[in-house]
Design a protein around this motif. Structure first.
Motif, PDB file in Angstrom:
ATOM      1  N   THR A 150      -1.970  -2.487  -5.430  1.00  0.00           N
ATOM      2  CA  THR A 150      -2.279  -3.233  -4.219  1.00  0.00           C
ATOM      3  C   THR A 150      -2.943  -4.584  -4.474  1.00  0.00           C
ATOM      4  OG1 THR A 150      -2.495  -1.146  -3.042  1.00  0.00           O
ATOM      5  CG2 THR A 150      -3.429  -3.087  -1.985  1.00  0.00           C
TER       6      THR A 150
ATOM      7  N   GLU B 249      -5.801   7.555  -3.709  1.00  0.00           N
ATOM      8  CA  GLU B 249      -5.379   7.044  -2.410  1.00  0.00           C
ATOM      9  C   GLU B 249      -3.991   7.540  -2.028  1.00  0.00           C
ATOM     10  OE1 GLU B 249      -6.687   4.826   0.022  1.00  0.00           O
ATOM     11  OE2 GLU B 249      -8.581   5.335  -0.918  1.00  0.00           O
TER      12      GLU B 249
ATOM     13  N   GLN C 188       0.796  -1.231   0.000  1.00  0.00           N
ATOM     14  CA  GLN C 188       0.000   0.000   0.000  1.00  0.00           C
ATOM     15  C   GLN C 188       0.825   1.276   0.000  1.00  0.00           C
ATOM     16  OE1 GLN C 188      -3.479   0.197   2.538  1.00  0.00           O
ATOM     17  NE2 GLN C 188      -3.425  -2.007   2.850  1.00  0.00           N
TER      18      GLN C 188
ATOM     19  N   SER D  97      -2.723   1.966  -4.669  1.00  0.00           N
ATOM     20  CA  SER D  97      -2.884   2.739  -3.441  1.00  0.00           C
ATOM     21  C   SER D  97      -1.875   3.862  -3.266  1.00  0.00           C
ATOM     22  CB  SER D  97      -2.782   1.824  -2.215  1.00  0.00           C
ATOM     23  OG  SER D  97      -3.859   0.921  -2.179  1.00  0.00           O
TER      24      SER D  97
ATOM     25  N   GLN E 176      -7.934   4.521  -6.756  1.00  0.00           N
ATOM     26  CA  GLN E 176      -8.562   3.228  -6.498  1.00  0.00           C
ATOM     27  C   GLN E 176      -9.497   2.769  -7.614  1.00  0.00           C
ATOM     28  OE1 GLN E 176      -8.672   0.973  -3.205  1.00  0.00           O
ATOM     29  NE2 GLN E 176      -6.675   1.589  -3.948  1.00  0.00           N
TER      30      GLN E 176
END
Length: 391
Positions: A314, A245, A54, A299, A260
């Motif tokens: 991710t 993100e 992430q 992410s 995302q």
């Protein structure tokens, strides 16, 4: 433009002739990991495995660092694609400080690196961890679990000043609660101590001292904290339906975002949003250029000093890389260069093309009637090296 311009370059003087224009885009490849296959193995390129990465950042030497969230580890990728585990032990969460595999992380997400090679890692609701280049982990800031506050974003700005964002709607920097109001969500520009944010999700910084704030999920804006202590709104991405993100600043002054909704986009200093790669709401794992590439819930994003992108993809359990696919094509089909030039009428003498270190690569004259007579610029070191030296 096509290879005809380069043929003229071989005699030492050429015009930016109008030919077949290239389609702009970003070439996306898989730097490490194998899309769709989670795990914790170290290795080279596709032999390595990640588990819900992430966070991603890159240092000045091209080493990439990854917050491998599902493995509770910090990973390191060399410029040649060799993946190693810098700190933590796969499958074992915790808050223990220590060296290398002795350390534990609660749930690492975002991370940023200083000029000395130290990492600041957002460790969810536990706090902020500091990881040295040797893998020694220490807790830099521990949150009070009773308050149910989480750290969300981190960046490192000028003079290695670190900044952190939290779900209490504040940003910490040179002082605690450096910007925003504690437990006061809202949307308000103005002096940083009077401004209001709503759970800022990530941060980025440029080389002029500005801090950029991904202010969501309800404000849907990117805000800027200037060196004059004023908070302003750079862009409102709500009308576009984007859901970023992670953000980072490029050397070109643009904001780059991992979204995302399976895309990578760029926001200009004027607030114009452009999709660089992927197709919104179309997940996948394909490498390719521009809209031919696919992502699955990226992410975070990092931009190196050459403008290359590194993406924490991710849900694909992979780290992707993007390089600009714009410029001239040589007669061998390879990308060569894009360059800064102006019409002849606007330059007192022929414009010389150099690499910024004094090496002259060519002399450019541009016809004043050329629609391509402005806004070309050097994009990659590879492009500079590919153009034959003329002096």
């Amino acid at each position: 433009l096509d290879g005809r311009a380069l043929r003229l370059a071989l005699v030492g003087l050429f015009f930016c002739t109008v030919g077949r224009p290239l389609s702009a885009g970003w070439r996306i490849t898989t730097l490490a990991g194998s899309p769709g296959q989670s795990g914790a193995s170290d290795g080279i390129g596709s032999l390595a495995r990640f588990n819900w990465p992430q966070g991603v950042t890159v240092d000045s030497l091209g080493f990439v660092y990854v917050a491998d969230s599902g493995n509770w580890t910090i990973r390191k990728i060399s410029p040649t694609g060799v993946v190693t585990t810098l700190a933590g032990t796969p499958g074992e969460s915790g808050t223990q400080d220590g060296s290398g595999s002795q350390a534990r992380f609660r749930y690492p997400t975002k991370l940023a690196i200083t000029s000395a090679g130290n990492l600041y890692v957002v460790d969810s609701d536990y706090g902020i961890r500091k990881v040295t280049r040797e893998g020694v982990v220490k807790t830099a800031l521990e949150l009070n679990p009773i308050l149910l506050i989480r750290a969300t974003g981190v960046t490192v700005g000028m003079s290695d000043q670190s900044y952190f964002s939290f779900t209490d709607h504040t940003i910490h920097g040179p002082t605690p609660i450096w910007a925003g109001k504690w437990l006061r969500p809202g949307y308000r520009d103005g002096l940083r101590w009077e401004a209001e944010f709503d759970e800022p999700a990530d941060l980025a910084a440029d080389d002029t001292g500005k801090v950029f704030v991904l202010d969501g999920p309800r404000n849907h804006r990117i805000r800027v904290i200037g060196t004059n202590d004023m908070v302003t709104t750079l862009m409102d991405y709500a009308p576009s339906g984007h859901a970023p993100e992670g953000i980072d600043m490029g050397p070109d002054g643009n904001v780059y975002a991992a979204d995302q909704r399976h895309i990578i986009w760029m926001g200009s200093p004027e607030g114009i949003v452009t999709t660089l790669a992927g197709v919104r709401d179309a997940s996948g794992a394909q490498d390719g250029t521009g809209s031919d590439a696919r992502f699955n819930g990226p992410s975070d994003i990092a931009v190196d000093r050459m403008g290359n992108l590194y993406i924490a993809d991710t849900f694909n359990h992979a780290i992707r890389k993007g390089v600009p696919d714009v410029g001239l094509r040589g007669f061998d089909g390879t990308e060569v260069i894009t360059f800064a030039c102006r019409p002849v009428s606007q330059v007192p003498s022929p414009l010389r093309i150099a690499d910024g270190k004094g090496t002259v690569y060519g002399v450019i004259l541009v016809p004043t009637n050329s629609p391509y007579a402005s806004k070309f610029r050097i994009q990659t070191a590879e492009g500079v090296r590919a153009l034959r030296r003329l002096q």
